[in-house]
Motif scaffolding. Structure first.
Motif, PDB file in Angstrom:
ATOM      1  N   PRO A 155      34.084  34.946  31.342  1.00 16.55           N
ATOM      2  CA  PRO A 155      34.130  34.482  32.738  1.00 16.55           C
ATOM      3  C   PRO A 155      32.748  34.168  33.304  1.00 16.55           C
ATOM      4  O   PRO A 155      32.557  33.129  33.944  1.00 16.55           O
ATOM      5  N   ARG A 156      31.782  35.052  33.044  1.00 11.94           N
ATOM      6  CA  ARG A 156      30.442  34.789  33.567  1.00 11.94           C
ATOM      7  C   ARG A 156      29.865  33.508  32.965  1.00 11.94           C
ATOM      8  O   ARG A 156      29.274  32.686  33.662  1.00 11.94           O
ATOM      9  N   LEU A 157      30.071  33.325  31.672  1.00 13.60           N
ATOM     10  CA  LEU A 157      29.562  32.111  31.036  1.00 13.60           C
ATOM     11  C   LEU A 157      30.244  30.870  31.595  1.00 13.60           C
ATOM     12  O   LEU A 157      29.625  29.806  31.721  1.00 13.60           O
ATOM     13  N   ALA A 158      31.509  30.996  31.946  1.00 15.32           N
ATOM     14  CA  ALA A 158      32.210  29.851  32.531  1.00 15.32           C
ATOM     15  C   ALA A 158      31.560  29.451  33.857  1.00 15.32           C
ATOM     16  O   ALA A 158      31.391  28.263  34.146  1.00 15.32           O
ATOM     17  N   ILE A 159      31.168  30.451  34.646  1.00 20.32           N
ATOM     18  CA  ILE A 159      30.462  30.156  35.895  1.00 20.32           C
ATOM     19  C   ILE A 159      29.125  29.483  35.597  1.00 20.32           C
ATOM     20  O   ILE A 159      28.721  28.532  36.266  1.00 20.32           O
ATOM     21  N   LEU A 160      28.446  29.967  34.552  1.00 20.55           N
ATOM     22  CA  LEU A 160      27.158  29.372  34.196  1.00 20.55           C
ATOM     23  C   LEU A 160      27.312  27.921  33.739  1.00 20.55           C
ATOM     24  O   LEU A 160      26.370  27.130  33.844  1.00 20.55           O
ATOM     25  N   HIS A 161      28.486  27.585  33.254  1.00 26.65           N
ATOM     26  CA  HIS A 161      28.768  26.178  32.952  1.00 26.65           C
ATOM     27  C   HIS A 161      28.651  25.358  34.234  1.00 26.65           C
ATOM     28  O   HIS A 161      27.994  24.311  34.263  1.00 26.65           O
TER      29      HIS A 161
ATOM     30  N   GLN B  21      47.225  40.620  32.330  1.00 25.50           N
ATOM     31  CA  GLN B  21      48.060  41.703  32.833  1.00 25.50           C
ATOM     32  C   GLN B  21      49.223  41.084  33.587  1.00 25.50           C
ATOM     33  O   GLN B  21      49.104  39.979  34.098  1.00 25.50           O
ATOM     34  N   PRO B  22      50.344  41.781  33.655  1.00 26.38           N
ATOM     35  CA  PRO B  22      51.492  41.234  34.382  1.00 26.38           C
ATOM     36  C   PRO B  22      51.108  40.981  35.845  1.00 26.38           C
ATOM     37  O   PRO B  22      50.458  41.836  36.468  1.00 26.38           O
ATOM     38  N   ARG B  23      51.482  39.829  36.357  1.00 24.66           N
ATOM     39  CA  ARG B  23      51.116  39.486  37.731  1.00 24.66           C
ATOM     40  C   ARG B  23      52.274  38.795  38.429  1.00 24.66           C
ATOM     41  O   ARG B  23      53.083  38.129  37.802  1.00 24.66           O
ATOM     42  N   SER B  24      52.284  38.950  39.740  1.00 20.88           N
ATOM     43  CA  SER B  24      53.289  38.264  40.558  1.00 20.88           C
ATOM     44  C   SER B  24      52.715  36.951  41.069  1.00 20.88           C
ATOM     45  O   SER B  24      51.501  36.707  40.971  1.00 20.88           O
ATOM     46  N   GLY B  25      53.564  36.118  41.624  1.00 19.67           N
ATOM     47  CA  GLY B  25      53.121  34.870  42.215  1.00 19.67           C
ATOM     48  C   GLY B  25      52.065  35.110  43.282  1.00 19.67           C
ATOM     49  O   GLY B  25      51.075  34.378  43.366  1.00 19.67           O
ATOM     50  N   TYR B  26      52.271  36.153  44.046  1.00 23.31           N
ATOM     51  CA  TYR B  26      51.311  36.463  45.109  1.00 23.31           C
ATOM     52  C   TYR B  26      49.963  36.869  44.541  1.00 23.31           C
ATOM     53  O   TYR B  26      48.916  36.424  45.021  1.00 23.31           O
ATOM     54  N   ASP B  27      49.982  37.713  43.503  1.00 24.19           N
ATOM     55  CA  ASP B  27      48.739  38.084  42.817  1.00 24.19           C
ATOM     56  C   ASP B  27      47.976  36.834  42.382  1.00 24.19           C
ATOM     57  O   ASP B  27      46.758  36.721  42.592  1.00 24.19           O
ATOM     58  N   LEU B  28      48.704  35.912  41.784  1.00 24.58           N
ATOM     59  CA  LEU B  28      48.074  34.714  41.243  1.00 24.58           C
ATOM     60  C   LEU B  28      47.503  33.850  42.358  1.00 24.58           C
ATOM     61  O   LEU B  28      46.388  33.336  42.250  1.00 24.58           O
ATOM     62  N   LYS B  29      48.275  33.738  43.417  1.00 29.91           N
ATOM     63  CA  LYS B  29      47.804  32.973  44.564  1.00 29.91           C
ATOM     64  C   LYS B  29      46.494  33.572  45.089  1.00 29.91           C
ATOM     65  O   LYS B  29      45.520  32.853  45.337  1.00 29.91           O
ATOM     66  N   LYS B  30      46.456  34.886  45.230  1.00 27.08           N
ATOM     67  CA  LYS B  30      45.244  35.571  45.684  1.00 27.08           C
ATOM     68  C   LYS B  30      44.082  35.295  44.742  1.00 27.08           C
ATOM     69  O   LYS B  30      42.959  35.014  45.150  1.00 27.08           O
ATOM     70  N   LEU B  31      44.363  35.426  43.448  1.00 29.69           N
ATOM     71  CA  LEU B  31      43.332  35.177  42.440  1.00 29.69           C
ATOM     72  C   LEU B  31      42.711  33.799  42.608  1.00 29.69           C
ATOM     73  O   LEU B  31      41.488  33.643  42.616  1.00 29.69           O
ATOM     74  N   GLU B  33      42.695  31.968  45.200  1.00 31.56           N
ATOM     75  CA  GLU B  33      42.011  31.824  46.484  1.00 31.56           C
ATOM     76  C   GLU B  33      40.630  32.472  46.462  1.00 31.56           C
ATOM     77  O   GLU B  33      39.662  31.915  46.974  1.00 31.56           O
ATOM     78  N   THR B  34      40.576  33.678  45.884  1.00 29.46           N
ATOM     79  CA  THR B  34      39.350  34.463  46.021  1.00 29.46           C
ATOM     80  C   THR B  34      38.321  34.152  44.941  1.00 29.46           C
ATOM     81  O   THR B  34      37.137  34.057  45.218  1.00 29.46           O
ATOM     82  N   THR B  35      38.759  33.999  43.691  1.00 26.02           N
ATOM     83  CA  THR B  35      37.785  33.766  42.635  1.00 26.02           C
ATOM     84  C   THR B  35      37.363  32.304  42.616  1.00 26.02           C
ATOM     85  O   THR B  35      37.799  31.505  43.431  1.00 26.02           O
ATOM     86  N   ALA B  36      36.520  31.977  41.679  1.00 22.67           N
ATOM     87  CA  ALA B  36      35.944  30.641  41.601  1.00 22.67           C
ATOM     88  C   ALA B  36      36.933  29.624  41.041  1.00 22.67           C
ATOM     89  O   ALA B  36      36.567  28.719  40.315  1.00 22.67           O
TER      90      ALA B  36
END
Lengths: 191, 191
Positions: A155-161, B21-31, B33-36
């Motif tokens: 993941p970190r390397l992906a950001i560095l991309h 890891q097992p995730r719900s639709g809401y988890d994925l939506k949050k992911l 939104e928040t991550t890159a």
DNA sequence: TCGCACATGTAACGTGTTACATGATTCA
DNA sequence: TGAATCATGTAACACGTTACATGTGCGA
């Protein structure tokens, strides 16, 4: 100046290409196929409907033109279409634009020559681009810092991309400024 | 190994994220939104239908899980889904893939850690990426040469933007190889 | 005369976007 | 009590993709 309307990249490109010279759907299709713009569709199913939309909304006007013996429907921008094209090309580059579609700034730059004889707008474009890139680079670097590399370095390397991509864009801005002789003189404040 | 099926980038990403890891639709939506990964939709109107499609096609299975008191529908890949994920992740990078969607290779790389404990696949990925980039760089440079700069320098500079982008990608590959210690030893033929 | 490039379109399909809808729970 | 967040979805809409349809003129 009115803000640019909500046209697609393809529609804006069609506006710019017909502003260079009147062109038919077939001309445009050929252009997209042969030049370095394959990414922008080239399929008749996208181009012809887009031309019709621009026609309906009053941005393009078409004329039947006898070429040899065949009938070609040739398009060119209306006054309203030219206004729209200029608004699109002259808008400053923003982080938002880059994140919506990374290809958008370069595409606009490629067409800037169509309306920017004295290169004033080109200089402004490059300055705004650069101004959007610097904080973006910082942001990406900050995000990269947050990853702990021990478990999974991917993941970190992906950001560095992304970091390297932005650095490439900054290098390009500098290169373009040098090539065009629009570089702000040293010692001069750029703000 | 079966070739990767014709799933969208979003669908493949969902496969990878539920494999972590097992995730719900809401988890994925949050992911998203928040991550890159804002670029990848994040809107419920794309995520939920995509999950349903993957479910229908047998790549994902869902379980109702009582979390606190609420009901969450949690997804995880089936055996078939894992096969598909691996096929997608292990495919070599090609020019075709890059031109279809430039974000595709990095996205795949970001998820490679999920299935590649010993980094064999990661090394192969970087090698294939590099091998696709070199001729692409040459091609772009050749295209750039063809423009005469006198009338309008913009088109040529636009191509050079692509050149800088590809150079950034090459730098990243080298950086990643160094970071992972997967760099081919000096003097060793890479072919 | 056969096929290819010219030239313009339509139809079906899938996917993503925005906006709307609904209801439960937590916290100030 | 009211607002925000959790949680899951649907509906309308626009756009692009692929594939199909149709017809002309030119060169081998």
């Amino acid at each position: 100046m009115n803000p640019p309307e909500d046209l697609t990249l393809l529609e804006h490109a069609l506006l710019a290409l017909t502003a260079q010279q009147p062109r038919s759907g077939y001309d445009l299709k050929k252009l997209f196929e042969t030049t370095a713009m394959q990414q922008f569709s080239s399929s008749p199913g996208s181009i012809y409907p887009a031309l019709q939309r621009l026609d309906r909304r009053g941005f393009l006007a078409s004329v039947e033109r006898a070429n040899g013996d065949r009938t070609r429907r040739v398009y060119r921008p209306t006054a309203s279409g030219m206004r729209e094209l200029k608004a699109w090309l002259l808008a400053p580059v923003t982080l938002d634009e880059m994140q919506r579609d990374g290809r958008s700034p370069v595409l606009r730059f490629a067409f800037l020559g169509v309306i920017d004889a004295d290169r004033t707008a080109t200089q402004a474009f490059l300055t705004s681009y650069r101004r959007a890139l610097d904080p973006y680079l910082e942001e990406l670097r900050a995000v990269a810092e947050e990853f702990d590399d021990e478990s999974d370095p991917h993941p970190r390397l992906a950001i560095l991309h992304g970091v390297e991509q932005v650095k490439g864009q900054i290098r390009w801005v500098e290169r373009a400024e040098r090539a065009l002789g629009t570089a702000p003189k040293t010692g001069e404040k750029t703000r």
